[in-house]
Design a protein around this motif. Structure first.
Motif, PDB file in Angstrom:
ATOM      1  N   GLU A   1      27.826  -0.053  31.400  1.00  0.00           N
ATOM      2  CA  GLU A   1      26.467  -0.083  30.614  1.00  0.00           C
ATOM      3  C   GLU A   1      26.543  -1.237  29.643  1.00  0.00           C
ATOM      4  OE1 GLU A   1      28.373   2.732  26.910  1.00  0.00           O
ATOM      5  OE2 GLU A   1      27.162   3.650  28.435  1.00  0.00           O
TER       6      GLU A   1
ATOM      7  N   LYS B   1      25.159  -4.430  29.870  1.00  0.00           N
ATOM      8  CA  LYS B   1      24.011  -5.121  29.812  1.00  0.00           C
ATOM      9  C   LYS B   1      22.687  -4.276  29.142  1.00  0.00           C
ATOM     10  CE  LYS B   1      24.217  -8.219  33.814  1.00  0.00           C
ATOM     11  NZ  LYS B   1      23.499  -8.446  34.930  1.00  0.00           N
ATOM     12  N   SER B   2      22.803  -2.903  28.758  1.00  0.00           N
ATOM     13  CA  SER B   2      22.222  -1.990  28.322  1.00  0.00           C
ATOM     14  C   SER B   2      22.213  -1.913  26.987  1.00  0.00           C
ATOM     15  CB  SER B   2      22.011  -0.715  29.109  1.00  0.00           C
ATOM     16  OG  SER B   2      22.983  -0.003  29.049  1.00  0.00           O
TER      17      SER B   2
ATOM     18  N   PRO C   1      21.962  -2.572  23.177  1.00  0.00           N
ATOM     19  CA  PRO C   1      20.837  -3.133  22.356  1.00  0.00           C
ATOM     20  C   PRO C   1      21.186  -4.378  21.853  1.00  0.00           C
ATOM     21  CG  PRO C   1      20.894  -0.596  21.733  1.00  0.00           C
ATOM     22  CD  PRO C   1      22.105  -1.035  22.735  1.00  0.00           C
TER      23      PRO C   1
ATOM     24  N   GLN D   1      20.602 -15.270  28.292  1.00  0.00           N
ATOM     25  CA  GLN D   1      19.729 -14.308  29.032  1.00  0.00           C
ATOM     26  C   GLN D   1      19.723 -14.926  30.505  1.00  0.00           C
ATOM     27  OE1 GLN D   1      16.060 -14.796  26.905  1.00  0.00           O
ATOM     28  NE2 GLN D   1      16.453 -13.057  25.624  1.00  0.00           N
TER      29      GLN D   1
ATOM     30  N   SER E   1      21.766 -12.386  33.615  1.00  0.00           N
ATOM     31  CA  SER E   1      20.875 -12.154  34.901  1.00  0.00           C
ATOM     32  C   SER E   1      21.648 -12.433  36.003  1.00  0.00           C
ATOM     33  CB  SER E   1      19.484 -12.824  34.928  1.00  0.00           C
ATOM     34  OG  SER E   1      19.616 -14.261  35.268  1.00  0.00           O
TER      35      SER E   1
ATOM     36  N   GLU F   1      27.709  -9.983  37.018  1.00  0.00           N
ATOM     37  CA  GLU F   1      27.789  -8.370  37.262  1.00  0.00           C
ATOM     38  C   GLU F   1      29.343  -8.025  37.085  1.00  0.00           C
ATOM     39  OE1 GLU F   1      25.528  -6.223  37.977  1.00  0.00           O
ATOM     40  OE2 GLU F   1      23.747  -7.639  38.164  1.00  0.00           O
TER      41      GLU F   1
END
Length: 286
Positions: free
Chosen positions: A217, A219-220, A222, A240, A244, A247
């Motif tokens: 989790e 990348k999610s 805040p 950023q 992207s 992974e």
């Protein structure tokens, strides 16, 4: 409290480890996980896995595969980052060298022999049709600071390192980016020493469960992009872009991936033999 020594490069890939350590997640399970930054990279970590200084290492895939072939008894316990590492190929900011063809036959700065910067110089040479026996020369520089000194003073001509880590040095014209060279396999794995696997398998499982819960989790989280930019002195737009492209993984490396790395290393003359999949991996149910 069970002491476990782990090492990795001081780069943005490893922020999940920092977050879990900061939150005291390992101590809650009775594990005193001690992180050490390895500025010298893969070769230095492989050496310390061999001599028992490290129990765990977050290490470049091609580097640990080569070292296991050469006698390191450690095993890969899972992939950490499944996306390729994007290596930037750099010259000094004021260098007259500006294309890949300009680098043919020139001297590459490497952190040490057997490191990622060493191995990927061969991959880059092959990608460009160079003769790896005559078109490669090396200057050992230990770490990124050594690369800056070596290129600036003309001791070496080019240097390969993770593109986003070196971006601030490109921005201030210490380096110039000539080209990028992605690895043709997952870039980082977690390797464990034989002794640690045999004697602390319970701690190993807990550590992997904790880090995997965070990376799945990551990348999610805040404002994670801003956190990364601040901690690693990067421009937000660069972080950023990096996020992207990156992974994380919670799974073991596959047989096909191991053979792909070995085939490439052997074709480049960097290993003399290939081993079976079982020689490289330790698998267990999490």
């Amino acid at each position: 409290m069970n002491l476990v020594n782990i090492g990795g490069v001081p780069e943005h890939f490893n922020l999940p480890w920092y977050l879990t350590l900061k939150n005291g997640e390992y101590k809650k399970e009775g594990i005193n996980l001690r992180w050490r930054d390895y500025f010298g990279g893969t070769g230095e970590m492989a050496k310390d896995l061999r001599n028992g200084t490290l129990d765990l290492a977050v290490i470049l895939t091609e580097g640990i595969v080569k070292d296991i072939v050469e006698g390191n008894s450690s095993k890969i316990v899972q992939v950490f980052v499944k996306s390729p590492l994007i290596w930037g190929i750099h010259a000094a900011g004021n260098s007259h060298l500006s294309t890949l063809e300009d680098l043919k036959g020139k001297k590459a700065a490497i952190s040490r022999y057997g490191s990622g910067s060493h191995l990927m110089a061969f991959v880059n040479a092959e990608n460009n049709g160079w003769d790896i026996n005559t078109d490669l020369q090396f200057e050992v520089i230990k770490n990124l600071d050594g690369a800056v000194e070596s290129l600036t003073e003309g001791k070496a001509d080019y240097f390969m390192w993770e593109k986003f880590t070196t971006k601030p040095l490109v921005d201030d014209n210490t380096f110039k980016l000539i080209e990028s060279c992605p690895t043709p396999w997952p870039c980082f794995v977690i390797a464990a020493s034989k002794n640690f696997i045999e004697n602390q398998s319970g701690s190993l499982k807990i550590i992997l469960q904790i880090i995997n819960n965070t990376t799945v989790e990551f990348k999610s989280i805040p404002s994670i992009d801003q956190t990364l930019a601040n901690r690693y002195h990067q421009k937000l737009i660069d972080i950023q872009e990096w996020l992207s492209l990156t992974e994380w993984s919670q799974k073991q490396i596959t047989q096909d991936q191991i053979y792909r790395v070995q085939d490439k290393l052997k074709s480049l003359g960097l290993i003399s033999e290939e081993k079976s999949y079982q020689d490289f991996v330790h698998t267990f149910a999490l």
